[in-house]
Design a protein around this motif. Structure first.
Motif, short mmCIF file in Angstrom:
data_model
loop_
_atom_site.label_atom_id
_atom_site.label_comp_id
_atom_site.label_asym_id
_atom_site.label_seq_id
_atom_site.Cartn_x
_atom_site.Cartn_y
_atom_site.Cartn_z
N THR A 1 0.85 -1.20 0.00
CA THR A 1 0.00 0.00 0.00
C THR A 1 0.88 1.25 0.00
O THR A 1 1.78 1.38 0.85
N HIS A 2 0.63 2.13 -0.96
CA HIS A 2 1.37 3.41 -1.03
C HIS A 2 0.39 4.53 -0.72
O HIS A 2 -0.62 4.70 -1.40
N ASP A 3 0.70 5.34 0.32
CA ASP A 3 -0.21 6.40 0.79
C ASP A 3 0.58 7.69 0.95
O ASP A 3 1.15 7.97 2.01
N PRO A 4 0.67 8.54 -0.09
CA PRO A 4 1.40 9.82 0.04
C PRO A 4 0.65 10.76 0.98
O PRO A 4 -0.58 10.88 0.93
N LEU A 5 1.41 11.46 1.84
CA LEU A 5 0.81 12.43 2.77
C LEU A 5 0.35 13.68 2.03
O LEU A 5 0.90 14.05 0.98
N SER A 6 -0.61 14.36 2.57
CA SER A 6 -1.10 15.60 1.98
C SER A 6 -0.09 16.74 2.20
O SER A 6 0.82 16.64 3.02
N ASP A 7 -0.25 17.81 1.43
CA ASP A 7 0.66 18.96 1.57
C ASP A 7 0.61 19.54 2.98
O ASP A 7 1.63 19.95 3.53
N PHE A 8 -0.56 19.60 3.58
CA PHE A 8 -0.69 20.14 4.94
C PHE A 8 0.07 19.30 5.94
O PHE A 8 0.77 19.79 6.82
N GLN A 9 0.01 17.96 5.76
CA GLN A 9 0.74 17.09 6.66
C GLN A 9 2.24 17.24 6.48
O GLN A 9 3.03 17.17 7.43
N LYS A 10 2.66 17.46 5.23
CA LYS A 10 4.10 17.64 4.99
C LYS A 10 4.63 18.90 5.66
O LYS A 10 5.75 18.94 6.15
N THR A 11 3.82 19.97 5.67
CA THR A 11 4.29 21.22 6.33
C THR A 11 4.44 21.03 7.82
O THR A 11 5.27 21.68 8.46
N LEU A 12 3.68 20.18 8.39
CA LEU A 12 3.79 19.94 9.82
C LEU A 12 5.09 19.24 10.18
O LEU A 12 5.57 19.32 11.31
N ILE A 13 5.66 18.54 9.22
CA ILE A 13 6.91 17.83 9.51
C ILE A 13 8.05 18.39 8.65
O ILE A 13 8.92 17.68 8.16
N ASN A 14 7.97 19.72 8.38
CA ASN A 14 9.03 20.46 7.69
C ASN A 14 9.31 19.92 6.29
O ASN A 14 10.47 19.76 5.87
N ASN A 15 8.23 19.65 5.54
CA ASN A 15 8.33 19.19 4.14
C ASN A 15 9.18 17.93 3.97
O ASN A 15 9.83 17.73 2.94
N ALA A 16 9.24 17.10 4.99
CA ALA A 16 10.00 15.86 4.87
C ALA A 16 9.30 14.90 3.90
O ALA A 16 8.07 14.91 3.75
N ASP A 17 10.11 14.10 3.22
CA ASP A 17 9.54 13.12 2.27
C ASP A 17 9.00 11.94 3.06
O ASP A 17 9.72 11.01 3.38
N THR A 18 7.74 12.04 3.38
CA THR A 18 7.14 11.02 4.24
C THR A 18 6.09 10.19 3.51
O THR A 18 5.17 9.70 4.12
N ASP A 19 6.19 10.11 2.16
CA ASP A 19 5.26 9.22 1.44
C ASP A 19 5.40 7.82 2.01
O ASP A 19 6.52 7.30 2.11
N GLU A 20 4.26 7.24 2.40
CA GLU A 20 4.29 5.98 3.13
C GLU A 20 4.00 4.80 2.21
O GLU A 20 3.00 4.78 1.48
N THR A 21 4.88 3.81 2.21
CA THR A 21 4.67 2.53 1.54
C THR A 21 4.72 1.44 2.60
O THR A 21 5.74 1.28 3.28
N THR A 22 3.64 0.73 2.75
CA THR A 22 3.55 -0.32 3.77
C THR A 22 3.34 -1.68 3.12
O THR A 22 2.73 -1.79 2.06
N TYR A 23 3.87 -2.71 3.77
CA TYR A 23 3.74 -4.10 3.33
C TYR A 23 2.98 -4.86 4.41
O TYR A 23 3.32 -4.76 5.59
N THR A 24 1.99 -5.61 3.99
CA THR A 24 1.16 -6.34 4.95
C THR A 24 1.12 -7.82 4.58
O THR A 24 0.77 -8.18 3.45
N LEU A 25 1.49 -8.66 5.53
CA LEU A 25 1.42 -10.11 5.38
C LEU A 25 0.29 -10.63 6.25
O LEU A 25 0.25 -10.34 7.45
N GLY A 26 -0.63 -11.40 5.63
CA GLY A 26 -1.76 -11.95 6.38
C GLY A 26 -1.86 -13.45 6.19
O GLY A 26 -1.65 -13.96 5.09
#
Length: 448
Positions: free
Chosen positions: A73-98
């Motif tokens: 799952t790839h979930d890029p953060l919104s621009d507002f969320q990026k400003t809260l963390i000083n424009n850090a590249d925090t696009d999230e990619t998660t792997y789930t094993l079930g």
């Protein structure tokens, strides 16, 4: 080079014999080969093997099932969320094993009925294989006896040609010395032509029957196979009551009808199971991480949990799951009614199978009895025809009898020979049909 030549010579002497196919068959050998190589039997064998695999599959439904899933799952953060963390590249990619383990506990007896139906289907296909074996054995024996009949008919036709040629020579000699009219010669020529035409017809029939027999044995139809045997009658007596008991106990058709009814009963049990709840035991495990192996992420999760959309990082659950169909617009109700009507219909088919078996036994025994009497009658008729021919021949040679008497006796003898051959073959064919009606296979019909 000499060693190679020696090897080639040995192969020529022994190898060709090892790889040569059999070209001569007795009735027993022909039946056994057909039971091994006939395509219909092989098809029935594969159908039986398929039903056995279906039985194993139905039994496997009682055991647990394990399902494994893996998701990215790839979930890029919104621009507002990026400003809260000083424009850090925090696009999230998660792997789930079930992993999910599910064990059926109760399925409304549907699994049980399905497994029992699969077992009945396997038994049904086994009976179908036996029925095919009986049918092919009967076909091979019938074709084999027709071949022997055709072969003897050819020999009889050759004798008729020889007799006609002898009569033509006698009439011609008589005409040349003036003791016989020309009409005797013409009639004798006609009789010879008729006998030759019968011989040609019998030879063609022999080749046709051989091709049919080859096909039943899975041999190329053009192969000049030789089938050896004799049309010797085999005494066979059995009371009707005993024959019917044998047929009821051995005949696959009756048992197949019963298996069909039993399978319909299992279908009704499956349909009734839709009104009951289904209960499963379920174990579920889930692991989520930012790396493909979903491990080593626990420390990161504790420092910055906002990077993860699923919490906690690893989790295992245990539970019991029950489901039940409450309403589906009467589908289950009418499926039960359909299954019940099918059971009633197949019960009638079972009764019909018993009646048909008894009728076939009765008819086969009557035909066998009549065939035995026909052999006796044709034997007496052949003896009379031979005596009549000998008498007419003697009378004609001494110029006491007429040419018409001679030709009539000659034709009667040819007909009597063919009738005698036909009666012997028909008796053995009737005997083969009787064994088939009893659900038995007698490869050689006890012929000697």
């Amino acid at each position: 080079m000499k060693k190679l030549s020696l090897f080639a010579l040995c192969f020529a002497l022994f190898g060709t014999q090892a790889f040569a196919s059999q070209s001569t068959y007795t009735m027993e050998e022909a039946v056994n080969k057909a039971l091994k190589d006939n395509r219909s039997i092989i098809s029935a064998q594969k159908t039986r093997e398929a039903s056995q695999s279906a039985l194993y599959a139905a039994r496997g439904a009682f055991g647990p099932s394990v399902n494994v899933s893996y998701a990215l799952t790839h979930d890029p953060l919104s621009d507002f969320q990026k400003t809260l963390i000083n424009n850090a590249d925090t696009d999230e990619t998660t792997y789930t094993l079930g992993v999910e383990v599910r064990q059926p506990l109760f399925q409304g007896f549907q699994l049980l009925n399905s497994a029992q139906k699969a077992k009945l289907q396997s038994q049904y296909d086994e009976l179908q294989l036996r029925k095919t074996n009986i049918f092919i054995a009967n076909q091979v024996q019938t074709a084999f006896l027709q071949y022997l009949m055709a072969e003897e008919s050819v020999q009889s036709a050759k004798k008729a040609v020889e007799r006609a040629q002898e009569q033509l020579d006698t009439a011609t000699n008589g005409y040349e010395i003036g003791t016989r009219p020309k009409i005797d010669v013409l009639q004798a020529r006609y009789e010879l032509s008729s006998s030759e035409a019968t011989l040609i017809e019998n030879e063609n029939n022999l080749n046709s029957v051989r091709a049919n027999l080859n096909a039943l044995l899975n041999i190329p139809v053009e192969t000049d196979t030789d089938y050896i045997g004799k049309l010797d009658s085999v005494p066979y007596k059995i009371a009707f009551e005993e024959a019917v008991k044998k047929a009821f106990a051995q005949l696959p058709d009756i048992q197949m009808a019963e298996k069909s009814m039993n399978m319909a009963e299992k279908d009704m049990g499956i349909a009734l199971g839709s009104f009951l709840p289904k209960i499963d035991a379920v174990i579920q495990y889930a692991s989520t991480g930012a790396e493909w192996d979903t491990s080593g992420e626990l420390a990161t999760y504790k420092n910055n949990p906002s990077l993860y959309t699923q919490q906690p990082l690893e989790n295992t659950t245990y539970g019991i799951q029950a489901t039940m169909n409450v309403f589906n617009s009467g589908q289950d109700f009418f499926k039960v009614r359909q299954a019940k009507h099918s059971v009633d219909a197949l019960k009638a088919q079972v009764e019909l199978a018993y009646n048909t078996a008894a009728l076939n036994v009765k008819v086969c025994l009557l035909i066998l009895q009549d065939a035995a009497r026909t052999v006796e009658v044709s034997t007496r008729a052949l003896d009379s025809a031979r005596q009549s021919y000998d008498d007419a021949k003697t009378r004609y040679e001494y110029q006491i009898g007429t040419n018409l008497e001679m030709l009539t006796a000659q034709s009667d003898l040819a007909d009597a020979e063919l009738a005698y051959i036909s009666s012997k073959a028909n008796y053995l064919i009737a005997l083969s049909n009787t064994y088939a009606a009893l659900g038995e296979i007698n490869p050689d019909l006890n012929t000697k």
